[in-house]
Design an enzyme around this catalytic site. Structure first.
Site, PDB file in Angstrom:
ATOM      1  N   ALA A  60       0.741  -1.009  -0.099  1.00 34.13           N
ATOM      2  CA  ALA A  60       0.053  -0.087  -0.229  1.00 34.13           C
ATOM      3  C   ALA A  60       0.990   1.477  -0.107  1.00 34.13           C
ATOM      4  O   ALA A  60       0.494   2.525  -0.209  1.00 34.13           O
ATOM      5  CB  ALA A  60      -0.748  -0.152   1.167  1.00 34.13           C
ATOM      6  N   LYS A  80      -3.090   5.060  -3.643  1.00 26.55           N
ATOM      7  CA  LYS A  80      -4.110   4.135  -4.044  1.00 26.55           C
ATOM      8  C   LYS A  80      -5.088   3.865  -2.717  1.00 26.55           C
ATOM      9  O   LYS A  80      -6.231   3.721  -3.040  1.00 26.55           O
ATOM     10  CB  LYS A  80      -3.771   3.085  -4.499  1.00 26.55           C
ATOM     11  N   ASP A  83       2.141  -2.977   4.593  1.00 29.74           N
ATOM     12  CA  ASP A  83       3.490  -2.997   4.030  1.00 29.74           C
ATOM     13  C   ASP A  83       4.583  -3.570   5.074  1.00 29.74           C
ATOM     14  O   ASP A  83       4.257  -3.307   6.131  1.00 29.74           O
ATOM     15  CB  ASP A  83       3.990  -1.344   3.769  1.00 29.74           C
ATOM     16  N   CYS A 121       4.106  -0.655 -12.472  1.00 31.76           N
ATOM     17  CA  CYS A 121       4.804   0.427 -13.275  1.00 31.76           C
ATOM     18  C   CYS A 121       5.817   0.245 -13.978  1.00 31.76           C
ATOM     19  O   CYS A 121       6.886   1.026 -13.917  1.00 31.76           O
ATOM     20  CB  CYS A 121       4.972   1.777 -11.886  1.00 31.76           C
TER      21      CYS A 121
END
Length: 586
Positions: A290, A295, A313, A501
């Site tokens: 996260a 997001k 995380d 990404c």
């Protein structure tokens, strides 16, 4: 008269004009370059590679619609520009010349709404570039220069200042207030077959061809600035601004301390990924990776802050960042835990042995946040002081007397210390974060897996030579293990959204192929909004044709979204796949 003498000043001027430019060429590992050329075609990959070396020419802002409206934020941003005479309106945003040298007539031309359906809470703020800058020097003196690291340069191209840790070399006799040209040192091949910058920090530049990376820095000048301290100060103090940029190759807005809590600077594809998940109020959502929380907060806003979002995380500081952002945006449905996503599934027998229906961290948080509750030990009631010899206790909630949960002595003591010390800043328990032992299978309505990846879609990127085919395959293996966890955690009838990404098909289309072949109850779902392009079709033979990487069919390619950095959208490279979860096998 010697004709060469008359032409030498012109030649020198032409050489200087060619040198002091920004025309980077992204370097790849040869086998990776061949792989991407096979996937995209050489011409398209060349365009992608060139686009990656430059930043996007606009900033994307997501509006917190629970605190403001898109129109209200747009009005505020336009006023910030107009109040400063169309110059420096948003933390140094200078209204630069646009196409054909025309200047924006008013602030509203810089801020405009996103034109895509489903993204009504998104604003674009226009930047500009690349600009041809004139690097002037004093008469009979060479241009004073500062060389920065690649990562520092990538931040400067996105609008940051030059900070002290990023400075590698500097001209001699530089004093505070001097005007300096800023160039970047890119990694070069080393004798051992690896890559190295090859500049010792503190190197002195003389303005001669013998200077460090003199030839290599040709075409890698990113702007000019004013030194905030002398050369000796730059290499003596540990932190702070070294150069305040006054002229940039790319002029982009910075939003530090601007409308905090009302806006969040976020790449367009990331906004799309949260929207594609389509979270509904009251649902339980898992954001597996996260940080920094962009997001996560986008999902919470879409849910109108109703329901529960579990954000994970494995880094303590990153979990703190998530909690800080949630507090800044006044969002209460987000619970952030320190947990490696690869360990996010709690084993059923472990949960049964502890008598818990959820993870133990939830119990601790409930003890802090809930109404007063009784703590029952054996047949009596106790205040459960830290000196007691309680082995286990039963928590009875006043609101739900039938809901009994067991808390260990260790957890109880930790909770008592939290109560005594107070919640701390941002309600983060005095800087502590909650750990989690995982979650039960089938316990989430929707899962977002924005997986850690090779990040080969981020812009600007000035070097990519360290990535090999083997390292890319390792990323893909890691992502498959995370996806396996996501599949276990989502319920039948739920949704998984997978995003990265990177432009690497092995981490994108190949993951989709793995998911569909491994889990027959998964199917690709249609996405809204649909902004990106189609996925890559076919397959690729790797490692001397010993391994074939399978991608998508024509139909499947229409259901995913791939954001091409060289397209007119001018975004980072990004990939989104949405999976509908059918009835799981027993």
């Amino acid at each position: 008269m010697d004709p060469s003498a008359s032409s030498s000043p012109a030649a020198a001027a032409a050489a200087a004009e060619d040198r002091y430019t920004y025309s980077p060429r992204l370097r790849w590992h040869p086998e990776v370059e061949e792989y991407f050329a096979a996937a995209y075609g050489r011409d398209r990959f060349a365009r992608i590679s060139e686009a990656l070396a430059h930043p996007s020419r606009y900033s994307c802002i997501r509006v917190n619609t629970l605190k403001s409206s898109t129109d209200a934020v747009m009005h505020k941003l336009v006023n910030l520009v107009d109040q400063n005479g169309l110059c420096g309106g948003i933390n140094g945003l200078e209204i630069a010349q646009k196409n054909g040298g025309e200047q924006a007539p008013e602030g509203s031309s810089l801020v405009h709404k996103c034109p895509y359906s489903g993204l009504e809470n998104v604003l674009f703020v226009q930047g500009s570039g690349p600009h041809a800058l004139r690097y002037d020097s004093q008469p009979n003196q060479s241009i004073k220069e500062v060389i920065v690291s690649r990562k520092c340069a990538e931040s400067v191209l996105r609008g940051a200042q030059v900070y002290i840790p990023g400075v590698l070399a500097c001209s001699s006799h530089v004093e505070k207030g001097d005007k300096v040209a800023v160039s970047v040192a890119i990694e070069q091949p080393a004798e051992d077959g690896g890559w190295t910058v090859g500049i010792t920090r503190g190197t002195v530049l003389q303005g001669l061809q013998s200077d460090a990376h003199y030839e290599e820095r040709k075409g890698l000048y990113i702007g000019q600035g004013i030194t905030a301290m002398s050369r000796s100060g730059i290499f003596r103090v540990p932190h702070g601004v070294a150069v305040e940029m006054t002229e940039r190759v790319y002029k982009l807005p910075s939003f530090n301390d601007v409308l905090e809590g009302e806006i969040f600077l976020q790449n367009l594809p990331s906004v799309v990924a949260a929207r594609v998940l389509d979270p509904q109020p009251g649902e339980r959502i898992l954001d597996m990776c996260a940080a920094p929380g962009g997001k996560t907060t986008a999902i919470a806003i879409l849910m109108k802050d109703q329901g529960e979002i579990v954000a994970l995380d494995r880094s303590h500081n990153k979990v703190m960042d998530i909690l800080k952002l949630a507090a800044e945006m006044d969002l209460n449905c987000i619970k952030a835990y320190k947990l490696d996503a690869l360990k996010s599934v709690r084993k059923t027998n472990e949960a049964n042995n502890t008598g818990m229906a959820s993870n133990c961290t939830d119990t601790i948080v409930t003890l802090v946040d809930s109404e007063p509750c009784h703590t029952k030990v054996d047949a009596g009631i106790t205040n459960a002081s830290e000196d007691s010899s309680i082995i286990s206790v039963t928590q009875i909630d006043n609101k739900r007397p039938d809901d009994k949960r067991y808390v260990s002595k260790v957890d109880l003591r930790k909770n008592l210390r939290r109560i005594r010390n107070g919640p701390g800043r941002n309600n983060c328990s005095g800087g502590r974060v909650q750990n989690s032992k995982g979650f039960l299978p089938n316990s989430f309505d929707r899962v977002l897996l924005d997986a850690p990846c090779s990040a080969l879609g981020l812009r600007p990127r000035l070097f990519a030579g360290e990535d090999t085919l083997e390292s890319l395959r390792n990323h893909a293996r890691y992502q498959r293990r995370m996806f396996d966890q996501a599949v276990k955690l989502v319920r039948s009838g739920g949704v998984i959204v997978y995003s990265t990404c990177t432009i690497n098909p092995g981490e994108n289309e190949a993951l989709v192929r793995y998911a569909l072949e491994t889990y027959k109850f998964l199917s690709l779902g249609s996405q809204h909004p649909k902004v990106g392009g189609r996925g890559i079709v076919g397959s690729c033979e790797l490692l001397n044709k010993t391994y074939t990487e399978e991608w998508l069919t024509e139909h499947e390619s229409e259901l995913v979204q791939r954001f091409d950095p060289s397209s007119s959208l001018d975004t980072i490279g990004f990939f989104i796949a949405k999976f509908d979860v059918g009835q799981k096998e027993s």
